[in-house]
Scaffold this motif. Structure first.
Motif, PDB file in Angstrom:
ATOM      1  N   SER A  41       0.835  11.207 -10.130  1.00  0.00           N
ATOM      2  CA  SER A  41       2.343   9.708 -10.617  1.00  0.00           C
ATOM      3  C   SER A  41       1.694   8.425 -10.114  1.00  0.00           C
ATOM      4  CB  SER A  41       3.279  10.401 -10.105  1.00  0.00           C
ATOM      5  OG  SER A  41       3.115   9.707  -8.726  1.00  0.00           O
ATOM      6  N   LEU A  42       2.470   7.768 -11.166  1.00  0.00           N
ATOM      7  CA  LEU A  42       1.712   6.319 -10.775  1.00  0.00           C
ATOM      8  C   LEU A  42       2.142   5.731  -9.740  1.00  0.00           C
ATOM      9  CD1 LEU A  42       1.100   3.095 -11.485  1.00  0.00           C
ATOM     10  CD2 LEU A  42       3.261   2.695 -13.191  1.00  0.00           C
ATOM     11  N   ALA A  43       2.954   6.071  -8.152  1.00  0.00           N
ATOM     12  CA  ALA A  43       3.090   6.022  -7.408  1.00  0.00           C
ATOM     13  C   ALA A  43       2.200   6.932  -6.317  1.00  0.00           C
ATOM     14  CB  ALA A  43       4.646   6.722  -6.903  1.00  0.00           C
ATOM     15  N   ASP A  44       2.112   7.266  -6.314  1.00  0.00           N
ATOM     16  CA  ASP A  44       0.766   8.688  -5.963  1.00  0.00           C
ATOM     17  C   ASP A  44      -0.663   7.835  -5.545  1.00  0.00           C
ATOM     18  OD1 ASP A  44       2.954  10.260  -4.909  1.00  0.00           O
ATOM     19  OD2 ASP A  44       2.052  11.976  -6.196  1.00  0.00           O
ATOM     20  N   ALA A  45      -0.634   6.774  -6.835  1.00  0.00           N
ATOM     21  CA  ALA A  45      -1.958   7.175  -7.272  1.00  0.00           C
ATOM     22  C   ALA A  45      -2.515   5.044  -6.812  1.00  0.00           C
ATOM     23  CB  ALA A  45      -2.043   6.493  -8.893  1.00  0.00           C
ATOM     24  N   SER A  85      -6.726   3.630   0.779  1.00  0.00           N
ATOM     25  CA  SER A  85      -7.775   3.939   0.773  1.00  0.00           C
ATOM     26  C   SER A  85      -8.933   2.411   0.831  1.00  0.00           C
ATOM     27  CB  SER A  85      -8.567   4.773  -0.595  1.00  0.00           C
ATOM     28  OG  SER A  85      -8.504   4.140  -1.253  1.00  0.00           O
ATOM     29  N   HIS A  86      -8.393   1.471   0.891  1.00  0.00           N
ATOM     30  CA  HIS A  86      -8.952   0.456   0.987  1.00  0.00           C
ATOM     31  C   HIS A  86      -9.638   0.515   2.904  1.00  0.00           C
ATOM     32  CE1 HIS A  86      -8.721  -1.670  -2.658  1.00  0.00           C
ATOM     33  NE2 HIS A  86      -7.576  -1.338  -2.921  1.00  0.00           N
ATOM     34  N   VAL A  87     -10.994  -0.030   3.189  1.00  0.00           N
ATOM     35  CA  VAL A  87     -11.502  -0.481   4.183  1.00  0.00           C
ATOM     36  C   VAL A  87     -10.952  -1.827   4.266  1.00  0.00           C
ATOM     37  CG1 VAL A  87     -13.525  -0.753   5.745  1.00  0.00           C
ATOM     38  CG2 VAL A  87     -13.658   1.075   3.299  1.00  0.00           C
ATOM     39  N   ARG A  88     -10.658  -1.882   6.258  1.00  0.00           N
ATOM     40  CA  ARG A  88      -9.863  -3.204   6.638  1.00  0.00           C
ATOM     41  C   ARG A  88     -11.272  -3.445   7.435  1.00  0.00           C
ATOM     42  NH1 ARG A  88      -6.316   0.404   5.335  1.00  0.00           N
ATOM     43  NH2 ARG A  88      -4.296  -0.520   3.889  1.00  0.00           N
ATOM     44  N   THR A  89     -11.539  -4.168   7.289  1.00  0.00           N
ATOM     45  CA  THR A  89     -12.664  -4.990   8.303  1.00  0.00           C
ATOM     46  C   THR A  89     -12.473  -6.091   8.674  1.00  0.00           C
ATOM     47  OG1 THR A  89     -13.753  -6.522   6.085  1.00  0.00           O
ATOM     48  CG2 THR A  89     -14.442  -4.049   6.620  1.00  0.00           C
ATOM     49  N   SER A  90     -11.692  -6.853   8.689  1.00  0.00           N
ATOM     50  CA  SER A  90     -10.673  -8.323   9.681  1.00  0.00           C
ATOM     51  C   SER A  90      -9.444  -7.830   9.963  1.00  0.00           C
ATOM     52  CB  SER A  90     -10.940  -8.848   8.578  1.00  0.00           C
ATOM     53  OG  SER A  90      -9.896  -9.159   7.489  1.00  0.00           O
ATOM     54  N   GLU A 150      -4.852   4.192  -3.710  1.00  0.00           N
ATOM     55  CA  GLU A 150      -5.306   3.567  -3.138  1.00  0.00           C
ATOM     56  C   GLU A 150      -5.286   2.367  -2.431  1.00  0.00           C
ATOM     57  OE1 GLU A 150      -6.171  -0.791  -6.025  1.00  0.00           O
ATOM     58  OE2 GLU A 150      -5.249   1.024  -6.941  1.00  0.00           O
ATOM     59  N   ALA A 151      -4.072   2.121  -1.897  1.00  0.00           N
ATOM     60  CA  ALA A 151      -4.042   1.332  -0.932  1.00  0.00           C
ATOM     61  C   ALA A 151      -4.183   1.752   0.638  1.00  0.00           C
ATOM     62  CB  ALA A 151      -2.229   0.695  -0.736  1.00  0.00           C
TER      63      ALA A 151
END
Length: 79
Positions: A7-11, A18-23, A15-16
Motif C-alpha cells: 500500500s502507499l502507506a507501507d511503501a 531504509s535510509h542510511v543515517r550517517t549524521s 522507504e523512511a
C-alpha cells in the motif's frame, strides 16, 4: 501468480526506514557561564547555587558534568 504490492502507506514506511543515517542530530549550541571543580567542599554545591542565582535573574542555566575536565559546568543552551 501475481506479485504482492505494498500500500502507499507501507511503501512510505519502508522507504523512511531504509535510509542510511550517517549524521548525528544537531545539538543546540551551548554557552558555558562558569566552571566549578567536582571536588568541592562536602555538603556544598557551588555550581547548583550559581545556576539557581542565574535562573532567578531569568537566565535558563543548568548544571552538567564535564567528565574530561572533572568539573561541573553551568551552561545555557541557545535555541
Amino acid at each position: 501468480m501475481s506479485t504482492p504490492t505494498m500500500s502507499l502507506a507501507d511503501a512510505r514506511a519502508h522507504e523512511a526506514a531504509s535510509h542510511v543515517r550517517t549524521s548525528r542530530p544537531q545539538r543546540p549550541a551551548r554557552t558555558v557561564l562558569e566552571s566549578f571543580p567536582a571536588g568541592g567542599p562536602r555538603g556544598q554545591w557551588p555550581a547548583e547555587s550559581f545556576a539557581a542565582a542565574q535562573r532567578r535573574e531569568g537566565v535558563p542555566a543548568r548544571v552538567v558534568m564535564d567528565l574530561a575536565s572533572d568539573s561541573f559546568l553551568v551552561i545555557v543552551e541557545a535555541a
